[in-house]
Design a protein around this motif. Structure first.
Motif, PDB file in Angstrom:
ATOM      1  N   SER A  36     -12.502  -3.200 -10.081  1.00 35.80           N
ATOM      2  CA  SER A  36     -13.234  -2.557  -8.714  1.00 35.80           C
ATOM      3  C   SER A  36     -13.931  -3.642  -8.110  1.00 35.80           C
ATOM      4  O   SER A  36     -14.945  -3.651  -6.958  1.00 35.80           O
ATOM      5  N   LYS A  37     -14.632  -5.014  -8.639  1.00 35.89           N
ATOM      6  CA  LYS A  37     -15.296  -5.854  -8.348  1.00 35.89           C
ATOM      7  C   LYS A  37     -14.341  -6.705  -7.764  1.00 35.89           C
ATOM      8  O   LYS A  37     -13.083  -7.179  -7.636  1.00 35.89           O
ATOM      9  N   ILE A  38     -14.432  -7.167  -6.103  1.00 33.76           N
ATOM     10  CA  ILE A  38     -14.272  -8.036  -5.598  1.00 33.76           C
ATOM     11  C   ILE A  38     -14.860  -9.181  -5.432  1.00 33.76           C
ATOM     12  O   ILE A  38     -16.277  -9.497  -4.881  1.00 33.76           O
ATOM     13  N   LEU A  39     -14.510 -10.278  -5.116  1.00 30.38           N
ATOM     14  CA  LEU A  39     -14.780 -11.402  -5.240  1.00 30.38           C
ATOM     15  C   LEU A  39     -14.014 -12.277  -4.001  1.00 30.38           C
ATOM     16  O   LEU A  39     -12.872 -11.906  -3.477  1.00 30.38           O
ATOM     17  N   LEU A  40     -15.047 -11.919  -2.588  1.00 28.65           N
ATOM     18  CA  LEU A  40     -14.433 -12.853  -1.253  1.00 28.65           C
ATOM     19  C   LEU A  40     -14.830 -14.217  -1.231  1.00 28.65           C
ATOM     20  O   LEU A  40     -15.828 -15.103  -1.276  1.00 28.65           O
ATOM     21  N   ARG A  80     -17.799   2.106  -7.203  1.00 32.22           N
ATOM     22  CA  ARG A  80     -16.583   2.444  -7.692  1.00 32.22           C
ATOM     23  C   ARG A  80     -15.159   1.816  -6.934  1.00 32.22           C
ATOM     24  O   ARG A  80     -14.808   1.987  -8.009  1.00 32.22           O
ATOM     25  N   SER A  81     -14.719   1.994  -6.164  1.00 29.31           N
ATOM     26  CA  SER A  81     -13.246   1.915  -5.839  1.00 29.31           C
ATOM     27  C   SER A  81     -13.640   0.315  -5.169  1.00 29.31           C
ATOM     28  O   SER A  81     -14.883   0.166  -4.282  1.00 29.31           O
ATOM     29  N   GLN A  82     -13.054  -0.333  -4.986  1.00 32.99           N
ATOM     30  CA  GLN A  82     -12.154  -2.255  -4.765  1.00 32.99           C
ATOM     31  C   GLN A  82     -12.218  -1.544  -3.559  1.00 32.99           C
ATOM     32  O   GLN A  82     -12.731  -2.053  -2.683  1.00 32.99           O
ATOM     33  N   LYS A  86     -14.650  -4.012  -0.993  1.00 29.28           N
ATOM     34  CA  LYS A  86     -13.698  -5.011  -0.226  1.00 29.28           C
ATOM     35  C   LYS A  86     -14.340  -4.781   1.221  1.00 29.28           C
ATOM     36  O   LYS A  86     -15.287  -6.257   2.000  1.00 29.28           O
ATOM     37  N   ALA A  87     -15.014  -3.680   1.759  1.00 33.96           N
ATOM     38  CA  ALA A  87     -15.251  -3.533   2.683  1.00 33.96           C
ATOM     39  C   ALA A  87     -16.476  -3.569   3.274  1.00 33.96           C
ATOM     40  O   ALA A  87     -17.300  -4.376   3.876  1.00 33.96           O
ATOM     41  N   ILE A  88     -17.574  -3.030   1.686  1.00 39.69           N
ATOM     42  CA  ILE A  88     -19.146  -4.026   1.598  1.00 39.69           C
ATOM     43  C   ILE A  88     -19.211  -5.156   1.893  1.00 39.69           C
ATOM     44  O   ILE A  88     -20.026  -6.279   2.071  1.00 39.69           O
ATOM     45  N   ALA A  89     -18.025  -6.090   0.722  1.00 35.28           N
ATOM     46  CA  ALA A  89     -18.052  -7.839   0.441  1.00 35.28           C
ATOM     47  C   ALA A  89     -17.366  -8.088   2.700  1.00 35.28           C
ATOM     48  O   ALA A  89     -18.548  -9.666   2.613  1.00 35.28           O
TER      49      ALA A  89
END
Length: 138
Positions: A36-40, A80-82, A86-89
């Motif tokens: 669920s962690k996103i790296l942009l 908790r949501s991917q 993604k939207a937050i990043a």
């Protein structure tokens, strides 16, 4: 097209890469199973949408935030949501871009008005008199 129009239209989305990995954030037992962690990642030197001046400006402005290849990396693991991460990043990225290109307001030196100076000195005098009479015996 100005940089703020590019930011508002989110033209840079096509040059962004996303990578998902396991989060250390909220999720309970789900943390060990779901990525669920996103790296942009945004590679500034290879951007075709940004102009040369804009790329140079960002390279100087964000020098301490970039890796060796000139990638800006933003991480999000708040949700908790991917999809939410993604939207937050994305929101963080565009907010950082907007803040980087904002013109700083020039500070103009000002002086207090005569009335304000007089008022300050008057209250100061009154306070001094009040303290002066405190220690005296009547």
């Amino acid at each position: 097209m100005s940089i703020f129009q590019k930011i508002n239209a989110q033209f840079l989305n096509q040059e962004l890469t996303f990578q998902a990995s396991r989060s250390s954030g909220p999720g309970g037992q789900n943390v060990n199973k779901v990525n669920s962690k996103i790296l942009l990642k945004f590679n500034i030197p290879e951007s075709r949408i940004l102009e040369e001046m804009e790329r140079d400006f960002l390279m100087k402005k964000w020098a301490n935030k970039l890796d060796n290849e000139g990638n800006l990396i933003i991480q999000s693991q708040e949700s908790r949501s991917q999809l939410q991460n993604k939207a937050i990043a994305l929101r963080k990225f565009y907010h950082m871009l907007e803040a980087a290109f904002q013109k700083k307001k020039v500070r103009k030196a000002t002086r207090p008005s005569k009335r304000a100076v007089e008022k300050r000195l008057k209250t100061k005098r009154m306070q001094a008199e009040k303290k002066q009479y405190r220690g005296k015996d009547w």
